[in-house]
Design an enzyme around this catalytic site. Structure first.
Site, PDB file in Angstrom:
ATOM      1  N   HIS A   3      65.766  -0.611 -65.619  1.00 22.67           N
ATOM      2  CA  HIS A   3      65.222  -1.847 -65.002  1.00 22.67           C
ATOM      3  C   HIS A   3      66.332  -2.355 -64.021  1.00 22.67           C
ATOM      4  O   HIS A   3      67.484  -2.670 -64.399  1.00 22.67           O
ATOM      5  CB  HIS A   3      64.647  -2.891 -66.003  1.00 22.67           C
TER       6      HIS A   3
ATOM      7  N   GLY B  68      59.750 -11.330 -60.654  1.00 15.02           N
ATOM      8  CA  GLY B  68      59.963 -12.710 -61.154  1.00 15.02           C
ATOM      9  C   GLY B  68      60.312 -13.615 -60.100  1.00 15.02           C
ATOM     10  O   GLY B  68      60.374 -14.827 -60.196  1.00 15.02           O
TER      11      GLY B  68
ATOM     12  N   GLU C 233      66.979  -5.440 -63.718  1.00 13.64           N
ATOM     13  CA  GLU C 233      67.961  -6.430 -64.383  1.00 13.64           C
ATOM     14  C   GLU C 233      69.064  -5.848 -65.059  1.00 13.64           C
ATOM     15  O   GLU C 233      70.107  -6.347 -65.159  1.00 13.64           O
ATOM     16  CB  GLU C 233      66.997  -7.242 -65.234  1.00 13.64           C
TER      17      GLU C 233
ATOM     18  N   LYS D 269      60.659  -8.577 -71.605  1.00 17.70           N
ATOM     19  CA  LYS D 269      62.057  -9.013 -71.310  1.00 17.70           C
ATOM     20  C   LYS D 269      62.830  -9.763 -72.640  1.00 17.70           C
ATOM     21  O   LYS D 269      62.178  -9.465 -73.664  1.00 17.70           O
ATOM     22  CB  LYS D 269      62.368  -9.767 -70.055  1.00 17.70           C
TER      23      LYS D 269
ATOM     24  N   SER E 255      55.778  -9.143 -59.705  1.00 19.32           N
ATOM     25  CA  SER E 255      54.862 -10.210 -59.495  1.00 19.32           C
ATOM     26  C   SER E 255      53.384  -9.863 -59.334  1.00 19.32           C
ATOM     27  O   SER E 255      52.695 -10.286 -58.704  1.00 19.32           O
ATOM     28  CB  SER E 255      55.365 -11.225 -58.252  1.00 19.32           C
TER      29      SER E 255
ATOM     30  N   ASN F 225      56.305  -5.907 -69.952  1.00 16.12           N
ATOM     31  CA  ASN F 225      57.658  -6.029 -70.268  1.00 16.12           C
ATOM     32  C   ASN F 225      57.876  -7.357 -70.571  1.00 16.12           C
ATOM     33  O   ASN F 225      58.124  -8.321 -69.520  1.00 16.12           O
ATOM     34  CB  ASN F 225      58.593  -5.472 -68.828  1.00 16.12           C
TER      35      ASN F 225
ATOM     36  N   GLU G 165      59.554  -1.083 -58.259  1.00 14.17           N
ATOM     37  CA  GLU G 165      59.822  -2.297 -58.350  1.00 14.17           C
ATOM     38  C   GLU G 165      60.690  -2.867 -57.406  1.00 14.17           C
ATOM     39  O   GLU G 165      62.102  -2.947 -57.597  1.00 14.17           O
ATOM     40  CB  GLU G 165      60.351  -2.834 -59.871  1.00 14.17           C
TER      41      GLU G 165
HETATM   42  C1  PEP Z   1      59.470  -6.562 -64.351  1.00 19.19           C
HETATM   43  O1  PEP Z   1      60.316  -7.145 -64.944  1.00 19.19           O
HETATM   44  O2  PEP Z   1      59.472  -5.413 -64.415  1.00 19.19           O
HETATM   45  C2  PEP Z   1      58.424  -7.246 -63.579  1.00 19.19           C
HETATM   46  C3  PEP Z   1      57.692  -6.799 -62.606  1.00 19.19           C
HETATM   47  O3  PEP Z   1      58.546  -8.746 -63.542  1.00 19.19           O
HETATM   48  P1  PEP Z   1      57.407  -9.788 -62.755  1.00 19.19           P
HETATM   49  O4  PEP Z   1      56.119  -9.103 -63.156  1.00 19.19           O
HETATM   50  O5  PEP Z   1      57.772 -10.882 -63.526  1.00 19.19           O
HETATM   51  O6  PEP Z   1      57.633  -9.840 -61.493  1.00 19.19           O
END
Ligand code: PEP
Length: 256
Positions: free
Chosen positions: A96, A176, A98, A8, A215, A6, A170
């Site tokens: 997601h 992040g 976000e 983003k 992460s 992803n 998640e």
């Molecule tokens: C994500 O945005 O779905 C995600 C898992 O981000 P990150 O790996 O940066 O934590």
């Protein structure tokens, strides 16, 4: 196993091309036929067409980061599933955290978007996860249970290999932040999700895919992917560097 990158809101055309080329070349060097997983890249909407062209002839598939619940019409700024298909997408991320936070998408809206993805022939990758506050007050399974329950009525009864339910767990506090969920926390939530899906869909639940995201890095990917009921990963930050993303793919256990 399914590994999804992803990107983003990162990348202009040139950088998106470079990143896609680096991943395709890296996978080619590892021999596409023996890849232990499917790989999907989700660039920003403005780079979808160009990345699609770069992925041509490779095993890597393309996905959107969001879609409208509507089929077409007066929805300024929105992108519908047919448009994503038109630029080469097979997959789309839905709900997601976000978007849930920034755009106020609630469980009902996420479920309608998932239904739109199924309707338009896309494979939805639906994100669920608890906030830090919800985890700290012991509400994690309740939150995940409610997020999954909202999806159930909208999942088609006739699932196929190309269109099944893919859920990405998640934890919002791990996205992040560099902060990892512990393996035991991932195991608990993934086992809970599988049981919820078994209750709703019976034997079909075994073919639904449960990804982990938050992460994920080359250093922790192998132990996460080795957990029971983890069928892949949704990768944010580490998908923006081809070497890191490829190292995460290398961490997929051979058994898959
Ligand atoms: C994500 O945005 O779905 C995600 C898992 O981000 P990150 O790996 O940066 O934590």
């Amino acid at each position: 196993m399914l590994i999804v990158g992803n990107w983003k809101m990162n990348g202009l055309i040139e950088t998106a091309q470079e990143l896609a080329d680096g991943i395709v070349a890296g996978l080619g060097a590892r021999s596409g036929r023996s890849l232990p997983c499917e790989v999907v890249l989700c660039p920003p909407a403005t780079a979808l067409l160009t990345v699609h062209q770069r992925l041509d002839g490779s095993v890597v598939k393309l996905g959107g980061q969001d879609l409208s619940e509507h089929e077409s019409g007066a929805h300024t700024g929105e992108i519908c599933g047919i448009m994503l298909r038109n630029v080469g997408c097979r997959h789309v991320i839905v709900g997601h955290s976000e978007r849930r936070a920034d755009c106020g998408e609630d469980d009902a809206k996420v479920a309608r978007k998932m239904a739109a993805a199924f309707r338009d022939g896309l494979q939805p990758i639906v994100c669920v996860g608890e906030t830090l506050n919800e985890r700290e007050r012991g509400a994690t399974l309740e939150v995940i249970g409610a997020q999954l329950a909202a999806l159930v009525p909208y999942v088609p009864r006739e699932l196929t290999r190309r269109q099944t339910l893919v859920v990405a767990y998640e934890p919002v506090w791990a996205i992040g932040t560099g902060r990892n969920a512990e393996l035991e926390q991932i195991r608990e939530v993934h086992g809970f999700m599988r049981r919820q899906l078994e209750e709703a869909f019976g034997a079909d639940a075994a073919r639904m895919r449960l990804l982990y995201g938050g992460s994920v890095k080359p250093a922790n990917a192998g132990s996460i992917f080795g957990l029971e009921d983890v069928d892949g990963g949704l990768i944010g930050g580490a998908s923006l560097k081809s070497a890191e993303f490829l190292a995460i793919i290398d961490a997929v256990p051979e058994k898959f």
